[in-house]
Design a protein around this motif. Structure first.
Motif, PDB file in Angstrom:
ATOM      1  N   UNK A 129       1.369   6.539  -6.757  1.00 60.89           N
ATOM      2  CA  UNK A 129       0.444   6.839  -7.844  1.00 60.89           C
ATOM      3  C   UNK A 129       0.665   8.376  -7.714  1.00 60.89           C
ATOM      4  N   UNK A 130       0.825   9.061  -6.331  1.00 64.80           N
ATOM      5  CA  UNK A 130       0.917  10.640  -6.055  1.00 64.80           C
ATOM      6  C   UNK A 130       1.885  11.058  -6.207  1.00 64.80           C
ATOM      7  N   UNK A 131       3.117   9.894  -6.461  1.00 60.95           N
ATOM      8  CA  UNK A 131       4.815  11.207  -7.112  1.00 60.95           C
ATOM      9  C   UNK A 131       4.513  10.840  -8.386  1.00 60.95           C
ATOM     10  N   UNK A 132       6.131  11.461  -9.274  1.00 57.47           N
ATOM     11  CA  UNK A 132       6.954  11.140 -10.183  1.00 57.47           C
ATOM     12  C   UNK A 132       6.280   9.852 -10.879  1.00 57.47           C
TER      13      UNK A 132
ATOM     14  N   UNK B 154       6.867  15.621   1.586  1.00 58.89           N
ATOM     15  CA  UNK B 154       6.659  16.389   0.362  1.00 58.89           C
ATOM     16  C   UNK B 154       5.609  15.795  -0.901  1.00 58.89           C
ATOM     17  N   UNK B 155       4.764  14.825  -0.470  1.00 53.95           N
ATOM     18  CA  UNK B 155       3.701  13.929  -0.536  1.00 53.95           C
ATOM     19  C   UNK B 155       2.454  14.289  -0.806  1.00 53.95           C
ATOM     20  N   UNK B 156       1.239  14.613  -1.410  1.00 57.10           N
ATOM     21  CA  UNK B 156      -0.118  15.153  -0.789  1.00 57.10           C
ATOM     22  C   UNK B 156      -0.804  13.769  -0.042  1.00 57.10           C
ATOM     23  N   UNK B 157      -1.253  14.548   0.678  1.00 63.54           N
ATOM     24  CA  UNK B 157      -1.919  13.523   2.349  1.00 63.54           C
ATOM     25  C   UNK B 157      -0.560  13.129   2.688  1.00 63.54           C
TER      26      UNK B 157
ATOM     27  N   UNK C  64       0.596  -1.332  -0.031  1.00 64.15           N
ATOM     28  CA  UNK C  64      -0.027   0.157   0.033  1.00 64.15           C
ATOM     29  C   UNK C  64       1.492   1.344   0.038  1.00 64.15           C
ATOM     30  N   UNK C  65       1.909   1.179   0.906  1.00 63.03           N
ATOM     31  CA  UNK C  65       3.056   1.930   0.692  1.00 63.03           C
ATOM     32  C   UNK C  65       3.390   2.605  -0.608  1.00 63.03           C
TER      33      UNK C  65
END
Length: 760
Positions: free
Chosen positions: A335-338, A461-464, A328-329
């Motif tokens: 998905x939320x990164x580059x 630095x990631x969203x959420x 999950x991590x």
């Protein structure tokens, strides 16, 4: 189906033969026997290493003074005193301890770096040779054994047991350091960027899992195939003989145990340093040594609760949850990164790792001015880490891998968990490098100076961010608990004598080791934190390298025996025509009847009474008439049926063993039977000392059963011929017989071949 691998007592008198050797007496000379061959009675010295499979089959009796589990107080007390002495030293005079360990590490890196590199390289080559050789089909257990756990659960437990929270710790700081301060060339260049993540993947790649596979398959082989304890000393029995039961074996166990404790303590120390930052961010607690010690205490409580519940409950549940939380991590970061950059970089990293792995494996940086310093801080530390963890993870992997083939075990160990490691390291490492490439110099400096702070700074630095920090902290905690749980269980096994490989040490002993490991962790935190832990690991892993070499020599010896048995069976099949003792084929009516016959348990038992037992009675009687040392017995199975066993003792050679066992099998859906009243039927399979022959006696006549016994006996004699010819003398494995006597070993069953119609 359990097979009794024990041989007859060599000190007992044999009917028709001279008195056996008495303890301390000079061994009798080679003499001609009724078999038409030459045999030697026993070993010249009871402490000698086994020189034949017959000697090896006596291992369960020679390794255990007591049949019940008991604590090995010599190993327990000595190991505990060594660890306590080091802990007190580090707590009372931490500065002096840190300086002394730094001096020892500098000396090792400068003078013994090549030795660590060579050792790991040889281990990788050895396990690959085992997996790719014909002996790769040998199972960790009898030939008929099958795995206890499903593939998904097994891989999850492989991954969780061998991967610690330290991988998260180094997944960010490792690539950033290698980019800015590479071992060779200029930093912050395109060349350094290409190798930055690959170096960390290399340190968490095949090398560590090869060490785990070596010790795991060796211990599992002797435990599940030969009925010996699941321990390092049992894996060295072919080299050292009964000496592994005394002070020499205790010394080996102490080395393995102390190395394990330091390896686990290092992982725990790195883990609490990392987790303390996460707990500080989530709960607003003040970060520092106090919180780290509190986390150690809390983790001990959870470890005790999980460890005492056993492998199939607490540890298994945590292992599976650990895997899914890590997945999950990784998905969240991807998905939320580059996403595109991370996937491209992952593919390139794996490709570059595969292309450069041979060169990196033997790289010592002998021509670099600060090569020894870099090696000591990175490659040598990780190699020492895997060596220290090797006995601990090896036991755990063997514990969960009964029934797997050697090839399956090795290939799975060096691919599935390694690929998971690569994904984690690549996603974290390249996410960090992306920030550095964007000019985030403050983050780069933080990742180098304080790895634990840098790891959480990247997550922020990631969203959420808070969700990801919470998920990452949970995943790190599960990594930590899995290693601590497995470590406490294995430490208790190392400090106890446990005849049954499926059993573990007493619960109180697991609690003791969990507490003592926590004390050592706190001591190293007080003495300097992660750096001191790295020093201690590199120092205390050095003796473990000796164990690795001994295990490779021991396992190579027994695989030669496995090959001799297989080639002996091939030799036998080639000699069928001149010998004429092959198993007669079923008549066409028997074959047709077998296709649609699925016997019940009662029918199998009646066939034993009608055909099998009378056949074995006649064969045994004729063997005795011709002067053979024959024993008839039975083994009661779980259904209450007495399974007949025929045993022909052959003195210093491995005895002939023929057992007819009742084996439950599923009824095939595509059978020629018109209907099915049951889902299972029962086969009467022939078992030798190494497992099932894979065929069914149901429906044969009494004479056909007799012919099968003689066929198996001829195969056994052919095995003895080849195994004797292949048993080349060396320092570690002396020949069974002198060279001038090898040709006299029996090659056929001439004395019993003419039983024929007399057995009808």
């Amino acid at each position: 189906m359990p097979i009794d691998p024990s041989d007859h007592d060599p000190s007992a008198p044999r009917p028709g033969g001279p008195p056996a050797t008495t303890p301390g007496a000079r061994p009798p000379p080679i003499e001609r026997t009724r078999f038409g061959g030459s045999q030697r009675r026993g070993r010249a010295d009871d402490d000698d290493a086994p020189v034949s499979r017959s000697d090896l089959s006596k291992g369960p009796q020679e390794l255990l003074e007591h049949r019940a589990s008991r604590v090995n107080w010599q190993v327990l007390v000595t190991s505990a005193l060594v660890i306590l002495a080091f802990s007190v030293w580090a707590i009372v005079i931490p500065d002096e301890a840190r300086v002394a360990m730094k001096a020892a590490v500098d000396w090792i890196a400068l003078n013994l770096g090549w030795y660590y590199v060579l050792t790991v390289t040889l281990v990788i080559g050895f396990v690959l040779w085992v997996a790719l050789s014909k002996e790769g089909n040998v199972r960790l257990g009898p030939d008929h054994s099958r795995p206890q756990y499903g593939l998904t659960t097994w891989v999850a437990m492989l991954f969780a047991a061998g991967v610690g929270i330290d991988m998260l710790f180094y997944s960010v700081t490792g690539p950033v350091v290698q980019y800015l301060y590479p071992p060779s060339g200029d930093g912050a260049t395109a060349a350094a960027m290409q190798d930055a993540v690959v170096w960390t993947m290399f340190h968490y790649g095949v090398a560590g899992w090869a060490m785990y596979a070596l010790l795991g398959m060796a211990m599992g082989y002797f435990a599940y195939r030969w009925g010996m304890p699941l321990s390092i000393r049992a894996a060295l029995y072919p080299l050292l003989g009964k000496r592994v039961r005394g002070p020499l074996g205790d010394g080996i166990s102490i080395i393995a145990l102390v190395g394990t404790v330091f390896g686990v303590a290092t992982s725990m120390g790195i883990g609490v340093v990392l987790l303390s930052v996460g707990f500080s961010l989530i709960f607003g607690l003040p970060a520092g040594l106090g919180l780290q010690i509190a986390l150690v205490v809390g983790a001990v409580v959870l470890t005790i609760a999980a460890t005492t519940s056993g492998v199939d409950r607490g540890i298994r549940w945590i292992a599976e949850l650990n895997l899914w939380s890590a997945v999950a991590m990784m998905v969240y970061i991807l998905v939320t990164g580059q996403t595109a950059f991370l996937l491209n970089a992952l593919v390139e990293n794996i490709g570059r790792f595969m292309m450069t792995m041979p060169a990196r494996t033997l790289q010592t940086f002998a021509y670099e001015p600060n090569g020894a310093e870099w090696m000591g801080g990175w490659t040598l530390f990780f190699w020492a880490f895997w060596l220290a963890w090797g006995p601990f993870v090896g036991v755990f992997l063997a514990r969960i891998s009964r029934g797997r083939t050697l090839r399956e075990f090795v290939i799975a160990a060096i691919t599935a968990p390694v690929l998971c490691d690569f994904i984690i390291v690549s996603l974290f490492g390249n996410s960090a490098l992306f920030q550095v490439l964007q000019g985030n110099t403050s983050f780069a400096e933080l990742a180098v100076a304080s790895p634990e702070q840098g790891w959480y700074a990247l997550l922020a630095m990631f969203p959420g961010a808070m969700f990801l920090i919470g998920l990452a902290t949970l995943s790190g905690l599960l990594f930590y608990l899995t290693s601590a749980n497995s470590g406490a269980m294995v430490m208790s096994n190392f400090s106890a004598s446990i005849p049954d490989p499926s059993q573990d040490g007493p619960k109180w002993l697991r609690v003791f080791w969990a507490v003592l490991t926590a004390v050592l962790t706190v001591a190293m935190l007080l003495a300097g934190g992660v750096t001191t832990m790295e020093y201690a690991t590199l120092i205390f892993a050095l003796p473990v390298t000796v164990i690795a070499y001994l295990v490779m020599a021991s396992f190579h010896k027994v695989l030669r025996m496995e090959r001799a048995e297989r080639e002996g069976q091939v030799l036998h099949r080639r000699s069928i025509a001149p010998i004429g003792g092959h198993v007669p084929e079923r008549s066409w009516k028997q074959r047709l009847e077998q296709m649609r016959s699925y016997p019940t348990l009662e029918q199998a038992d009646r066939f034993l009474d009608r055909a099998v037992r009378p056949a074995l009675d006649d064969v045994s009687a004729e063997f005795r008439n011709q002067g053979y040392d024959v024993e008839q017995s039975s083994m009661t199975n779980e259904h209450g049926i007495a399974e007949p066993v025929l045993r022909v003792s052959m003195e210093s050679f491995r005895a002939f063993h023929y057992q007819v066992a009742v084996v439950e099998a599923p009824v095939p859906m595509f059978s020629g039977r018109m209907s099915r009243e049951t889902d299972v039927y029962y086969r009467l399979e022939v078992f030798t000392q190494t497992g099932s022959g894979g065929y069914d006696l149901m429906g044969l006549t009494k004479q056909q059963v007799i012919d099968d016994v003689l066929e198996r006996y001829e195969a056994h004699l052919a095995f003895l011929t080849v195994s004797t010819e292949r048993d080349t003398a060396s320092v570690l494995t002396p020949s069974i017989l002198p060279a001038d006597e090898l040709s006299a070993v029996p090659r056929d069953a001439g004395d019993v071949q003419d039983l024929g119609d007399e057995g009808k």
